[in-house]
Design a protein around this motif. Sequence first.
Motif, PDB file in Angstrom:
ATOM      1  N   VAL A 348       0.838  -1.200   0.000  1.00  0.00           N
ATOM      2  CA  VAL A 348       0.000   0.000   0.000  1.00  0.00           C
ATOM      3  C   VAL A 348       0.871   1.247   0.000  1.00  0.00           C
ATOM      4  O   VAL A 348       0.549   2.263  -0.616  1.00  0.00           O
ATOM      5  N   ASN A 349       2.011   1.154   0.662  1.00  0.00           N
ATOM      6  CA  ASN A 349       2.908   2.303   0.739  1.00  0.00           C
ATOM      7  C   ASN A 349       3.872   2.385  -0.436  1.00  0.00           C
ATOM      8  O   ASN A 349       4.545   3.377  -0.622  1.00  0.00           O
ATOM      9  N   ASP A 350       3.949   1.324  -1.206  1.00  0.00           N
ATOM     10  CA  ASP A 350       4.907   1.282  -2.308  1.00  0.00           C
ATOM     11  C   ASP A 350       4.359   0.354  -3.386  1.00  0.00           C
ATOM     12  O   ASP A 350       4.314  -0.856  -3.204  1.00  0.00           O
ATOM     13  N   LEU A 351       3.917   0.917  -4.498  1.00  0.00           N
ATOM     14  CA  LEU A 351       3.249   0.129  -5.525  1.00  0.00           C
ATOM     15  C   LEU A 351       4.217  -0.493  -6.525  1.00  0.00           C
ATOM     16  O   LEU A 351       3.805  -0.954  -7.581  1.00  0.00           O
ATOM     17  N   GLU A 352       5.492  -0.502  -6.210  1.00  0.00           N
ATOM     18  CA  GLU A 352       6.447  -1.197  -7.067  1.00  0.00           C
ATOM     19  C   GLU A 352       6.178  -2.701  -7.027  1.00  0.00           C
ATOM     20  O   GLU A 352       5.665  -3.233  -6.047  1.00  0.00           O
ATOM     21  N   MET A 353       6.552  -3.394  -8.126  1.00  0.00           N
ATOM     22  CA  MET A 353       6.319  -4.831  -8.195  1.00  0.00           C
ATOM     23  C   MET A 353       7.263  -5.622  -7.294  1.00  0.00           C
ATOM     24  O   MET A 353       6.993  -6.772  -6.978  1.00  0.00           O
ATOM     25  N   GLU A 354       8.367  -5.007  -6.886  1.00  0.00           N
ATOM     26  CA  GLU A 354       9.373  -5.762  -6.140  1.00  0.00           C
ATOM     27  C   GLU A 354       9.740  -5.050  -4.843  1.00  0.00           C
ATOM     28  O   GLU A 354      10.865  -4.606  -4.655  1.00  0.00           O
ATOM     29  N   THR A 355       8.776  -4.935  -3.932  1.00  0.00           N
ATOM     30  CA  THR A 355       9.090  -4.378  -2.626  1.00  0.00           C
ATOM     31  C   THR A 355       9.933  -5.379  -1.841  1.00  0.00           C
ATOM     32  O   THR A 355      10.013  -6.563  -2.180  1.00  0.00           O
ATOM     33  N   CYS A 448      21.490 -20.644 -12.626  1.00  0.00           N
ATOM     34  CA  CYS A 448      20.297 -20.702 -13.469  1.00  0.00           C
ATOM     35  C   CYS A 448      20.215 -19.500 -14.407  1.00  0.00           C
ATOM     36  O   CYS A 448      20.188 -18.350 -13.961  1.00  0.00           O
ATOM     37  N   ILE A 449      20.141 -19.755 -15.705  1.00  0.00           N
ATOM     38  CA  ILE A 449      20.094 -18.687 -16.702  1.00  0.00           C
ATOM     39  C   ILE A 449      18.761 -17.943 -16.660  1.00  0.00           C
ATOM     40  O   ILE A 449      18.673 -16.782 -17.051  1.00  0.00           O
ATOM     41  N   GLY A 450      17.708 -18.588 -16.147  1.00  0.00           N
ATOM     42  CA  GLY A 450      16.384 -17.967 -16.135  1.00  0.00           C
ATOM     43  C   GLY A 450      15.983 -17.385 -14.800  1.00  0.00           C
ATOM     44  O   GLY A 450      14.809 -17.075 -14.581  1.00  0.00           O
ATOM     45  N   ARG A 451      16.949 -17.183 -13.894  1.00  0.00           N
ATOM     46  CA  ARG A 451      16.593 -16.786 -12.530  1.00  0.00           C
ATOM     47  C   ARG A 451      15.930 -15.409 -12.457  1.00  0.00           C
ATOM     48  O   ARG A 451      15.041 -15.193 -11.631  1.00  0.00           O
ATOM     49  N   LYS A 452      16.338 -14.476 -13.307  1.00  0.00           N
ATOM     50  CA  LYS A 452      15.720 -13.148 -13.246  1.00  0.00           C
ATOM     51  C   LYS A 452      14.284 -13.188 -13.754  1.00  0.00           C
ATOM     52  O   LYS A 452      13.407 -12.494 -13.229  1.00  0.00           O
ATOM     53  N   ILE A 453      14.039 -13.998 -14.773  1.00  0.00           N
ATOM     54  CA  ILE A 453      12.663 -14.171 -15.249  1.00  0.00           C
ATOM     55  C   ILE A 453      11.813 -14.784 -14.143  1.00  0.00           C
ATOM     56  O   ILE A 453      10.716 -14.297 -13.839  1.00  0.00           O
ATOM     57  N   ALA A 454      12.308 -15.859 -13.535  1.00  0.00           N
ATOM     58  CA  ALA A 454      11.546 -16.560 -12.495  1.00  0.00           C
ATOM     59  C   ALA A 454      11.244 -15.642 -11.316  1.00  0.00           C
ATOM     60  O   ALA A 454      10.104 -15.580 -10.830  1.00  0.00           O
ATOM     61  N   ASN A 455      12.255 -14.924 -10.842  1.00  0.00           N
ATOM     62  CA  ASN A 455      12.038 -14.035  -9.702  1.00  0.00           C
ATOM     63  C   ASN A 455      11.025 -12.947 -10.022  1.00  0.00           C
ATOM     64  O   ASN A 455      10.099 -12.689  -9.246  1.00  0.00           O
ATOM     65  N   TYR A 456      11.186 -12.309 -11.174  1.00  0.00           N
ATOM     66  CA  TYR A 456      10.299 -11.183 -11.476  1.00  0.00           C
ATOM     67  C   TYR A 456       8.861 -11.649 -11.692  1.00  0.00           C
ATOM     68  O   TYR A 456       7.916 -10.957 -11.289  1.00  0.00           O
ATOM     69  N   GLN A 457       8.662 -12.797 -12.303  1.00  0.00           N
ATOM     70  CA  GLN A 457       7.290 -13.238 -12.516  1.00  0.00           C
ATOM     71  C   GLN A 457       6.627 -13.616 -11.196  1.00  0.00           C
ATOM     72  O   GLN A 457       5.431 -13.369 -11.003  1.00  0.00           O
ATOM     73  N   MET A 458       7.383 -14.198 -10.251  1.00  0.00           N
ATOM     74  CA  MET A 458       6.807 -14.507  -8.944  1.00  0.00           C
ATOM     75  C   MET A 458       6.537 -13.229  -8.152  1.00  0.00           C
ATOM     76  O   MET A 458       5.492 -13.094  -7.505  1.00  0.00           O
ATOM     77  N   HIS A 459       7.477 -12.284  -8.187  1.00  0.00           N
ATOM     78  CA  HIS A 459       7.263 -11.002  -7.509  1.00  0.00           C
ATOM     79  C   HIS A 459       6.017 -10.306  -8.055  1.00  0.00           C
ATOM     80  O   HIS A 459       5.177  -9.800  -7.292  1.00  0.00           O
ATOM     81  N   THR A 460       5.905 -10.283  -9.375  1.00  0.00           N
ATOM     82  CA  THR A 460       4.805  -9.560 -10.014  1.00  0.00           C
ATOM     83  C   THR A 460       3.460 -10.212  -9.719  1.00  0.00           C
ATOM     84  O   THR A 460       2.481  -9.524  -9.391  1.00  0.00           O
ATOM     85  N   LEU A 461       3.396 -11.533  -9.832  1.00  0.00           N
ATOM     86  CA  LEU A 461       2.126 -12.216  -9.588  1.00  0.00           C
ATOM     87  C   LEU A 461       1.663 -12.012  -8.152  1.00  0.00           C
ATOM     88  O   LEU A 461       0.489 -11.701  -7.904  1.00  0.00           O
ATOM     89  N   LEU A 462       2.567 -12.166  -7.190  1.00  0.00           N
ATOM     90  CA  LEU A 462       2.179 -12.000  -5.791  1.00  0.00           C
ATOM     91  C   LEU A 462       1.740 -10.562  -5.516  1.00  0.00           C
ATOM     92  O   LEU A 462       0.747 -10.327  -4.811  1.00  0.00           O
TER      93      LEU A 462
END
Length: 500
Positions: A348-355, A448-462
Amino acid sequence: MLISCQSVLNFSKKSNFLALMFHSSKFTDTIKNNQLKPFNEIPGPKRYGFLGPLNDALTTGDPKNLHKMIHKMHELYGPIFKIKLGKIDSIFTSSCENMRAIFLYEGKHPKHPVPPAWAYFNKKYNCKRGLFFMDDNEWLHYRKMLNPLLLQDFNQYKAPIEMACDKFIREIMIKSDAAAKREDKNLRDTEFIELIDLEARLYRWSIDVVLSVMLDTSSDKIIPNTLIEEFSKVVHKIFDFSSHLQSIPPQLADFFQINAWKNFVSVVNESLKLGNEITENAIANCPRNARGLLNQLKDKQFNDDQIKRLFIDLIIAAGDTTSFATQWMLYLVAKNEDAQTRIRKNLVNDLEMETDLIKGAVREALRLYPPATFIGRFMQDDGNLNDFQIPKGTLALLSLYTAGRDPNHFSSPNDFVPERWLRNDNSSQNEICKPQASLPYAIGVRSCIGRKIANYQMHTLLTKLLLKYEMKLLNCNEIDSTMKMVITPAESIRIGLKSR
């Protein structure tokens, strides 16, 4: 020297260089002081020669509970123990110091174990696969080409990933709401709607994310939706059928044509066929001005066969690992309502996808339920772990499941505490002891070559889910875990959502 000069060149960061020098000097000092203990003195279960391959089955037990059996062995033998897997001398370690040291011995061309059924299939059918199956200079060539595209300039992929997350939420809520109405449930705004087919939908979402990164747009704008849906269903079966072959040599399974082998061959062939069709559609129909990964590879003169080879395995890997990691993440957030409230307040205080708390929640899920419960490397040099001599060629396996739950690494290790990963004056620094004990993506040149994709998609979905909905766990009992090559729930996880 037991560690070659080339090993030093594998680590660009100063911290890794210093760690290597420290470990090398420690090893040399140990030898000088005659303190190095021989490999055969490492504790471990007894092996009886007359039992042959049956030793492995008797030692490790049911493959579905392998992570639990190894966990018990660490409780019995300590942070390092040796075991012979088939003909391979192997060690398991749960010590964070040992785990980091293993990556210092991985050499210029790190080699990891490939599931025997997959390796046998590729050899028998002369099947050339993606990065996971490559070794030596071939692997190094492709890895160097992909590193800057997937690990350095990553911001370009955030918009298509966010688009895939919006699509997932929209579609699963439509399906779940329709299912509730079919059951004649008189839903009120105060009630939770159960997410329908969560596991299958997360599989499809994981594949959509990779395709969106590839195309720079929603996948179904380029590729027929029915083709992606069929591919998702087939990929869902691969790791399940693979797990049925863990305790059976694939040569024997093939010779006797047992059902587990025939099913495995069938789904792998079908997944490669459908993956080939998807990639051909993408290559033929992706707009030339799109800045997705596909066109960037074309700009680097990758031909169509090379692109197919890389992307098919990237999509298959994402389908299983990221979908189950996300499922565990949702389970933990829904189960721990107080933590959920704290994470949402931070949003609520920070609408960034990756708090910070979103990142902490994902790291907690990966600590407690690492998709790859074991990461392996073949030692490229003689090494020293726990003052034991580890010969070159030994298979060193990192027990991530045990390391992440070790009270010597994390205080209250079985609790879900996103704040333990914070790095500011208001955080509970005493909640975390050794963050390097959680290495879900590995470290070093073959991480893991896909770690940034995996992290960002989990951060964004949550983030998107918590901004719109309250989450509730609808299961009555604790969810146990089981192994199907990756760590999976032993029963369906039931998540309910209610609009805020």
